[in-house]
Design an enzyme around this catalytic site. Structure first.
Site, mmCIF file in Angstrom:
data_model
loop_
_atom_site.group_PDB
_atom_site.id
_atom_site.type_symbol
_atom_site.label_atom_id
_atom_site.label_comp_id
_atom_site.label_asym_id
_atom_site.label_seq_id
_atom_site.Cartn_x
_atom_site.Cartn_y
_atom_site.Cartn_z
ATOM 1 N N GLY A 8 0.851 -1.203 0.000
ATOM 2 C CA GLY A 8 0.000 0.000 0.000
ATOM 3 C C GLY A 8 0.877 1.240 0.000
ATOM 4 O O GLY A 8 0.554 2.249 0.617
ATOM 5 N N GLY A 11 -0.533 4.827 -0.962
ATOM 6 C CA GLY A 11 -1.694 5.382 -0.258
ATOM 7 C C GLY A 11 -1.294 6.589 0.580
ATOM 8 O O GLY A 11 -0.133 7.002 0.596
ATOM 9 N N GLN A 12 -2.276 7.147 1.293
ATOM 10 C CA GLN A 12 -2.040 8.377 2.067
ATOM 11 C C GLN A 12 -0.863 8.197 3.039
ATOM 12 O O GLN A 12 -0.005 9.075 3.139
ATOM 13 C CB GLN A 12 -3.302 8.754 2.850
ATOM 14 C CG GLN A 12 -3.195 10.107 3.552
ATOM 15 C CD GLN A 12 -4.253 10.317 4.625
ATOM 16 O OE1 GLN A 12 -4.948 9.381 5.031
ATOM 17 N NE2 GLN A 12 -4.383 11.538 5.084
ATOM 18 N N ASP A 53 -0.845 -7.544 -5.412
ATOM 19 C CA ASP A 53 -2.277 -7.490 -5.153
ATOM 20 C C ASP A 53 -2.506 -8.339 -3.902
ATOM 21 O O ASP A 53 -2.332 -9.562 -3.936
ATOM 22 C CB ASP A 53 -3.020 -8.061 -6.371
ATOM 23 C CG ASP A 53 -4.512 -8.143 -6.137
ATOM 24 O OD1 ASP A 53 -4.970 -7.889 -4.998
ATOM 25 O OD2 ASP A 53 -5.229 -8.474 -7.105
ATOM 26 N N TYR A 143 -15.523 -1.612 7.556
ATOM 27 C CA TYR A 143 -14.132 -1.231 7.788
ATOM 28 C C TYR A 143 -13.741 -1.463 9.249
ATOM 29 O O TYR A 143 -12.693 -2.049 9.549
ATOM 30 C CB TYR A 143 -13.961 0.242 7.409
ATOM 31 C CG TYR A 143 -12.605 0.836 7.673
ATOM 32 C CD1 TYR A 143 -11.494 0.491 6.914
ATOM 33 C CD2 TYR A 143 -12.439 1.799 8.678
ATOM 34 C CE1 TYR A 143 -10.255 1.072 7.155
ATOM 35 C CE2 TYR A 143 -11.205 2.381 8.914
ATOM 36 C CZ TYR A 143 -10.124 2.015 8.156
ATOM 37 O OH TYR A 143 -8.903 2.594 8.387
ATOM 38 N N LYS A 147 -11.011 -4.001 10.994
ATOM 39 C CA LYS A 147 -9.916 -3.551 11.858
ATOM 40 C C LYS A 147 -9.892 -4.352 13.166
ATOM 41 O O LYS A 147 -8.816 -4.660 13.687
ATOM 42 C CB LYS A 147 -10.037 -2.046 12.128
ATOM 43 C CG LYS A 147 -9.688 -1.193 10.905
ATOM 44 C CD LYS A 147 -8.254 -1.460 10.461
ATOM 45 C CE LYS A 147 -7.831 -0.691 9.238
ATOM 46 N NZ LYS A 147 -6.520 -1.139 8.711
ATOM 47 N N ILE A 173 -6.288 11.033 9.756
ATOM 48 C CA ILE A 173 -4.934 11.562 9.550
ATOM 49 C C ILE A 173 -4.946 12.728 8.572
ATOM 50 O O ILE A 173 -5.487 12.626 7.465
ATOM 51 C CB ILE A 173 -4.000 10.456 9.057
ATOM 52 C CG1 ILE A 173 -3.996 9.388 10.129
ATOM 53 C CG2 ILE A 173 -2.595 11.007 8.822
ATOM 54 C CD1 ILE A 173 -2.992 8.364 9.991
HETATM 55 N N1 SER Z 1 -9.512 7.733 8.346
HETATM 56 C C1 SER Z 1 -10.226 6.494 8.384
HETATM 57 C C2 SER Z 1 -11.568 6.633 7.743
HETATM 58 O O1 SER Z 1 -12.132 7.681 7.818
HETATM 59 C C3 SER Z 1 -10.392 6.029 9.800
HETATM 60 O O2 SER Z 1 -9.402 5.102 10.094
HETATM 61 O O3 SER Z 1 -12.045 5.689 7.214
#
Ligand code: SER
Length: 334
Positions: A8, A11-12, A53, A143, A147, A173
């Site tokens: 990843g 990604g951000q 992937d 999500y 986690k 973040i």
């Molecule tokens: N920044 C993430 C989201 O908004 C939270 O872990 O999905």
């Protein structure tokens, strides 16, 4: 950590973590891995890279073997808002992908796996303020459920199978190099783009939606610190709360306005993301991370806003998307 694979990598978080790890461990020892469709040209010049992937066990295993990896940062994840609308993709990436990374690591001599968790691992039944490290979780998003799986699987692989899995529960973040993709906390990044490019931002969360947030340099420090923490001191592994600051859209707008007096904010609420935000904590009790590996954040709202505006203004000026520029910021990349 001698040879690290960052999954990843574009990604951000990945775009900022990879250079820091390369600084710490030597550029040749940090392999940037990303899905083939998301592998940009500039990643090819700065150090080793490969396409992976995570939904394909064979690809994960091939990368671990080719680069003789002993530590993995597994950052690939479908964020909260997107996961609600693309359950199948989220299941493959967040659930199966995690399993592939853990199993392939176990089978190929990897010693340490870092898997970030999130405030999303909590839910409406968790205590809202200063949420304890160890408390009721029961998240209400795909999500968040993924986690919690990551935390529990990480702790299981650590305790039962001897794979050292570690993770921190990251808040929203804020960063200027790359934007997040379809999370609930994205407004806290978009608002800076709105302020600089249009002098205005329309928030999809209500003005008083209070959420835990963190500036990227602190998030990178949390990830590298937990990775390097002395295992003899650890009572927790894949499930550390880390806290920094909390604010609402209205408070963030005021902090931006203090530096850019003409900035204005409006509201057009997205019920789905508002619902998700309302199920998450206001702030986290991070005393376990402080006691077990000396975690302390460095930024607060004011210092973060200052640094964000300065860096994002410079970046957008460079790529021509600031005031007067005519490219879109997404096309410009980082
Ligand atoms: N920044 C993430 C989201 O908004 C939270 O872990 O999905």
């Amino acid at each position: 950590m001698n040879r690290i694979l960052v999954i990843g990598a574009t990604g951000q978080i990945g775009v900022e973590l990879v250079p820091v790890l390369r600084e710490m461990c030597g550029a040749d020892n940090v392999v940037a891995a990303e899905h083939a469709e998301r592998l940009p040209d500039d990643i090819r010049t700065a150090g080793p890279f490969t396409s992976v992937d995570v939904t394909d066990y064979g690809q994960v295993e091939a990368a671990l073997r080719e680069f003789k990896v002993d530590a993995v940062f597994h950052l690939a994840s479908v964020l909260s808002a997107l996961a609600e609308t693309r359950r199948e993709q989220a299941y493959r990436v967040n659930f199966n992908g995690l399993y592939n990374v853990l199993e392939a690591s176990l089978a190929n001599g990897v010693k340490k796996v870092i898997v970030p968790s999130s405030i999303a691992a909590f839910g409406p039944e968790s205590p809202r303020d200063s949420t304890p490290n160890d408390t009721v979780q029961r998240p209400t998003t795909i999500y968040g459920i993924s986690k919690v799986l990551g935390e529990l699987m990480g702790n299981y692989y650590q305790a039962k199978l001897g794979l050292d899995v570690r993770g921190v529960r990251l808040p929203g973040i804020v960063s200027w190099k790359a934007e997040p993709t379809a999370g609930t906390t994205d407004y806290a990044v978009e608002i800076f783009h709105g302020a600089i490019e249009q002098g205005h931002y329309t928030s999809y969360l209500k003005p008083d939606t209070y959420l835990p947030m963190m500036y990227m340099p602190d998030a990178i420090r949390a990830l590298t610190m937990v990775a390097e923490a002395d295992s003899n001191r650890l009572l927790h592994h894949a499930d550390f709360n880390v806290n920094s600051m909390s604010f609402t859209p209205a408070q963030l707008a005021d902090a931006i306005k203090a530096k850019m007096p003409d900035f204005t904010i409006g509201y057009d609420i997205d019920p789905m993301r508002q619902d998700i935000a309302d199920s998450w904590p206001n702030s986290l009790d991070d005393s376990a991370a402080r006691a077990e590996w000396d975690w302390r954040p460095r930024y607060n709202l004011d210092t973060m806003v200052d640094d964000m505006l300065k860096n994002l203004q410079a970046r957008l000026r460079k790529v021509g998307t600031g005031p007067g520029g005519n490219e879109t910021r997404r096309a410009a990349g980082s």
